[in-house]
Design an enzyme around this catalytic site. Structure first.
Site, short mmCIF file in Angstrom:
data_model
loop_
_atom_site.label_atom_id
_atom_site.label_comp_id
_atom_site.label_asym_id
_atom_site.label_seq_id
_atom_site.Cartn_x
_atom_site.Cartn_y
_atom_site.Cartn_z
CG PHE A 156 -1.78 -1.24 1.32
CD1 PHE A 156 -2.93 -1.38 0.56
CD2 PHE A 156 -1.41 -2.28 2.17
CE1 PHE A 156 -3.72 -2.52 0.64
CE2 PHE A 156 -2.19 -3.43 2.26
CZ PHE A 156 -3.34 -3.55 1.49
CG LEU A 157 4.72 0.60 -0.62
CD1 LEU A 157 6.09 0.20 -1.16
CD2 LEU A 157 4.80 0.90 0.87
CD GLU A 159 5.03 5.87 -8.24
OE1 GLU A 159 5.86 6.68 -8.71
OE2 GLU A 159 4.38 5.09 -8.94
CE LYS A 213 -2.24 -1.95 -4.31
NZ LYS A 213 -0.96 -2.37 -4.84
CG PHE A 258 -7.56 9.61 -1.16
CD1 PHE A 258 -6.97 9.28 -2.36
CD2 PHE A 258 -6.89 9.31 0.01
CE1 PHE A 258 -5.72 8.66 -2.40
CE2 PHE A 258 -5.65 8.69 -0.01
CZ PHE A 258 -5.07 8.37 -1.21
N GLY A 262 -10.10 17.78 -8.45
CA GLY A 262 -9.17 18.32 -9.43
C GLY A 262 -9.24 17.59 -10.75
CB CYS A 269 -1.43 1.87 -7.84
SG CYS A 269 0.16 1.21 -7.29
#
Length: 430
Positions: A156-157, A159, A213, A258, A262, A269
């Site tokens: 659950f990374l 960037e 995920k 979240f 925009g 992902c």
């Protein structure tokens, strides 16, 4: 523990450095000799805040890299962190993962001890047990559940914050079907969990871990698209969408993260994972309408940004500055960046495009070599007829007098990061 990680891309490099940082002995395996040499020299092959320092600190001690799969025989657990890109139609391409599984299995066939293989790649439910495990077993001559044990540990990374996300996780998901695999996963993550002040640890089946995920990313993508949909309605009523979304974010059932409306989501992902779970659902006869709607709203946002531009500037022949080329701040990754559909639409309209990004210019230039690039936001704005703000890099919030150098100071802000001021025509997307 002694851990091997197959794949030294974004995920593989990050988890390798972080595992070394919590005290494990880690070896990265990759077919790219350049990446291997870089890691062994203490240099990260990817741009990610904090990663350079971890790689430099642990290279040659708790972290090393090699092209030789035989290194797995000196480890107890192997993580497969290989790419699963999207195919046409949304299905994931498992060719690289299958190849890695074959090479891993062949190497394990030379070992006389049991081994735990953990899928770290994002794969649809049943892939680990139905595809990856049989390949490793066939190549190694080992028996699943006997001397070969499999598990799944989704990542659950984000960037731009991957190191802090890994070392301070919201949750740790351990998918396993045997005691041996479950115990190995606990051994890998116990030092991390202890350091991170005991985040929730979810122990579940392998297919459930695979699905978590997709469910996680699908929900977040849908949340962003719903925020954009609400913001689009607000705009039609001349209502301040930021005030509305900030207020609803105070509801503990909704939360504020979240909800930033925009120009939409991109990256490696969300687009791939949402497309994959939609394709997988259709494959079993279910039409996931909410996820489909999330994609539709997201694809529409760049179009709306161009519509705002056309209210003030005819893009044909206009010099348009595109500020922000990475899909989000803090990374040089341009995969599914919202700048891509905008640049393509502007090119089709006959615009003279100049792009700028603090770190992603080289990557974008590799894909679009025929547009102009500037080495600063000020240089991109100089003489421009309009500016589109696509990525919310903090430096764009500090722009002020730079707009005075524009031929016609029209700014269309897709991230609501530029401060509205006298002397420019300012339009936010939402």
């Amino acid at each position: 523990m002694r851990i091997s990680i197959v794949g030294s891309g974004y995920v593989g490099t990050t988890i390798a450095a972080c595992f070394a940082d919590v005290g494990h002995d880690v070896v990265n395996i990759d077919i790219d000799e350049g990446i291997v040499a870089s890691l062994n020299d203490g240099q990260s092959p990817i741009h990610e805040p904090g990663l350079d320092e971890l790689v430099a600190e642990h290279a040659g001690e708790g972290l090393r890299a090699t092209t030789d799969y035989a290194a797995v025989t000196d480890t107890e657990v192997t993580f497969l962190a290989l790419p699963t890109p999207a195919e046409d139609g949304g299905h994931i391409d498992l060719s690289v993962t299958k190849s890695g599984a074959r090479s891993l299995g062949a190497a394990l066939g030379e070992s006389d001890t049991d081994h735990v293989v953990v899928t770290k790649s994002t794969v649809v439910p049943t892939t680990t047990e139905g595809t990856i495990a049989p390949i490793v077993a066939e190549e190694s001559g080992m028996s699943v559940g006997d001397d070969l044990h499999v598990g799944m540990n989704p990542e659950f990374l984000r960037e731009g914050s991957a190191v802090s996300d890994f070392l301070g996780p919201d949750k740790v998901v351990l998918g396993a079907e045997t005691d041996r695999a479950r115990e190995a996963l606990r051994g890998v993550f116990d030092p991390l969990v202890e350091r991170a002040s005991d985040p929730p640890v979810i122990e579940t089946g392998i297919a459930e871990a695979e699905m978590i995920k997709y469910a996680n990313n699908g929900f977040l993508a849908a949340k962003i698209s719903l925020a954009n949909d609400i913001a689009n309605v607000c705009r039609e009523y001349d209502v301040d969408s930021e005030a509305v979304l900030s207020a609803i974010g105070l509801d503990h059932r909704i939360e504020s993260e979240f909800l930033g409306a925009g120009v939409g989501w991109g990256g490696s992902c969300f687009p791939k994972d949402v497309a994959a779970i939609i394709a997988a659902a259709r494959g079993v006869g279910y039409e996931p309408m909410m996820l489909e709607a999330a994609v539709e709203v997201n694809d529409r946002q760049p179009v709306r940004l161009l519509d705002r531009l056309r209210e003030y500037v005819d893009p044909a022949g206009a010099r348009v500055a595109v500020l922000g080329l990475a899909f989000k701040p803090g990374t040089d990754d341009i995969r599914n960046s919202r700048a891509i559909p905008l640049v393509e639409a502007l090119s089709e309209a006959g615009s003279d495009i100049v792009g700028y990004d603090p770190v992603a210019t080289d990557n974008f230039h590799g894909r679009y070599p025929d547009i102009d690039y500037a080495d600063s936001a000020a240089a991109a704005l100089d003489g421009a007829d309009a500016a589109l703000v696509v990525t919310d890099w903090p430096e764009f919030a500090d722009l002020n007098g730079e707009f005075d150098a524009m031929a016609t100071p029209v700014v269309v802000d897709g991230r609501r990061i530029v401060t509205r001021r006298e002397g420019i025509v300012y339009e936010s997307l939402v």
